[in-house]
Write a protein that holds these residues in place. Structure first.
Motif, PDB file in Angstrom:
ATOM      1  N   VAL A  93      28.413  62.651  37.173  1.00 46.54           N
ATOM      2  CA  VAL A  93      27.208  63.450  37.374  1.00 46.54           C
ATOM      3  C   VAL A  93      25.945  62.593  37.372  1.00 46.54           C
ATOM      4  N   MET A  94      25.978  61.463  36.695  1.00 48.18           N
ATOM      5  CA  MET A  94      24.798  60.604  36.655  1.00 48.18           C
ATOM      6  C   MET A  94      24.447  60.080  38.045  1.00 48.18           C
ATOM      7  N   TYR A  95      25.463  59.906  38.890  1.00 48.31           N
ATOM      8  CA  TYR A  95      25.223  59.340  40.217  1.00 48.31           C
ATOM      9  C   TYR A  95      24.552  60.341  41.164  1.00 48.31           C
ATOM     10  N   ASP A  96      24.431  61.587  40.763  1.00 46.83           N
ATOM     11  CA  ASP A  96      23.648  62.546  41.540  1.00 46.83           C
ATOM     12  C   ASP A  96      22.154  62.272  41.413  1.00 46.83           C
ATOM     13  N   TYR A  97      21.772  61.561  40.349  1.00 44.77           N
ATOM     14  CA  TYR A  97      20.362  61.353  40.045  1.00 44.77           C
ATOM     15  C   TYR A  97      19.982  59.881  39.924  1.00 44.77           C
ATOM     16  N   PHE A  98      20.988  59.016  39.821  1.00 47.04           N
ATOM     17  CA  PHE A  98      20.754  57.589  39.637  1.00 47.04           C
ATOM     18  C   PHE A  98      21.751  56.789  40.467  1.00 47.04           C
ATOM     19  N   GLU A  99      21.395  55.539  40.734  1.00 46.61           N
ATOM     20  CA  GLU A  99      22.345  54.618  41.340  1.00 46.61           C
ATOM     21  C   GLU A  99      22.492  53.399  40.427  1.00 46.61           C
ATOM     22  N   LEU A 100      23.718  52.900  40.310  1.00 47.09           N
ATOM     23  CA  LEU A 100      23.975  51.751  39.454  1.00 47.09           C
ATOM     24  C   LEU A 100      23.411  50.500  40.112  1.00 47.09           C
ATOM     25  N   PHE A 144      16.545  63.208  32.632  1.00 48.24           N
ATOM     26  CA  PHE A 144      16.181  61.796  32.635  1.00 48.24           C
ATOM     27  C   PHE A 144      15.508  61.423  33.959  1.00 48.24           C
ATOM     28  N   GLN A 145      16.056  61.945  35.058  1.00 52.47           N
ATOM     29  CA  GLN A 145      15.474  61.671  36.372  1.00 52.47           C
ATOM     30  C   GLN A 145      14.047  62.216  36.452  1.00 52.47           C
ATOM     31  N   ARG A 146      13.826  63.390  35.853  1.00 51.77           N
ATOM     32  CA  ARG A 146      12.516  64.046  35.918  1.00 51.77           C
ATOM     33  C   ARG A 146      11.462  63.278  35.142  1.00 51.77           C
ATOM     34  N   ILE A 147      11.791  62.806  33.969  1.00 53.75           N
ATOM     35  CA  ILE A 147      10.768  62.192  33.112  1.00 53.75           C
ATOM     36  C   ILE A 147      10.571  60.703  33.393  1.00 53.75           C
TER      37      ILE A 147
END
Length: 264
Positions: A187-194, A133-136
């Motif tokens: 794991v989502m927080y490795d690539y995103f921030e809320l 998701f982070q990549r695209i």
């Protein structure tokens, strides 16, 4: 396509394709405010490319099409995608629908301004999808996670209908909802921030038939029961609704979580 996941219904198999026609007819139930709150945040609007994951019958892109975004919708179920294509074509909407799981996306890097996931986020293998998701997503892109559920401990009819699902499908884990923020795995927080979250109540209007159809099209009924079990559930749920008004509201809560892409 049978799906089995120990996290969901204790691993009992379900197949959205078994109920795709009912899903198309009875699950397009989100109130206007559900969509307006997204657009008012500057998301899924004109000038943006949006990917809707677990799109089902295309409920989110079809209802937000008027805001002008360019939509792509993906779902693991070919039957759901077929219904989505039919409904979009009938309404003259140009939406690109693809039958593919969230774990097997192959879009180029930085393809989308926004990714949406409505009623489906918990089905994903988060360790696999988070980096994808982070990549695209484009720089500063947003992941928008959406959810709505009836409140069985406050709405009597919803509670009774939910109890009947569990009578025929004791392993169903889709009930017992209370208000709470959407769960985001670590794991989502490795690539995103809320960036923000919101929870709010909504009354959703039904007729007897549309509530019966809504319950049929849930994972614990139409997607997983045998034909014999479905026939028995159908008779008992119709009997349960016999004394209900012809039309009524069912209390739900809706929730939104917006995550911003990290620039790694």
């Amino acid at each position: 396509m049978d799906i089995t996941d120990k996290r969901i219904d204790d691993g009992k198999a379900f197949d959205w394709g078994k109920t795709s026609e009912e899903y198309a007819k009875y699950r397009d139930i989100y109130p206007d405010i559900f969509y307006k709150k997204i657009a008012d945040r500057g998301l899924c609007i004109k000038g943006q490319k949006v990917l809707d994951l677990g799109t089902g019958t295309g409920v989110l892109p079809r209802n937000m099409y008027k805001y002008g975004a360019e939509w792509t919708g993906t779902d693991i179920s070919p039957e759901q995608i077929e219904q989505a294509k039919k409904l979009a074509e009938k309404s003259g909407m140009n939406i690109d629908f693809k039958a593919v799981s969230a774990e097997k996306l192959d879009f180029p890097s930085e393809s989308f301004d926004v990714i949406t996931a409505c009623q489906c986020f918990w089905y994903f293998d988060h360790a696999k999808v988070a980096p994808e998701f982070q990549r695209i997503l484009k720089k500063d892109g947003k992941l928008v996670i959406l959810y709505m559920a009836w409140l069985p401990f406050e709405d009597e009819l919803a509670g009774k209908s939910e109890d009947l699902v569990r009578k025929f499908n004791p392993k169903w884990s889709g009930g017992g909802e209370t208000r709470h923020p959407i769960w985001i795995p670590d794991v989502m927080y490795d690539y995103f921030e809320l960036e923000e979250h919101e929870e709010y109540d909504v009354n959703v209007h039904f007729t007897k038939e549309s509530w019966h159809g809504r319950m049929f099209a849930c994972r614990g009924v139409g997607a997983s029961l045998s034909p014999d079990e479905l026939a028995k559930w159908d008779a008992e749920h119709r009997a349960l609704l016999a004394d209900a008004p012809d039309e009524f509201d069912v209390l739900h809560y809706a929730a939104t979580a917006i995550l911003k892409r990290k620039d790694l």
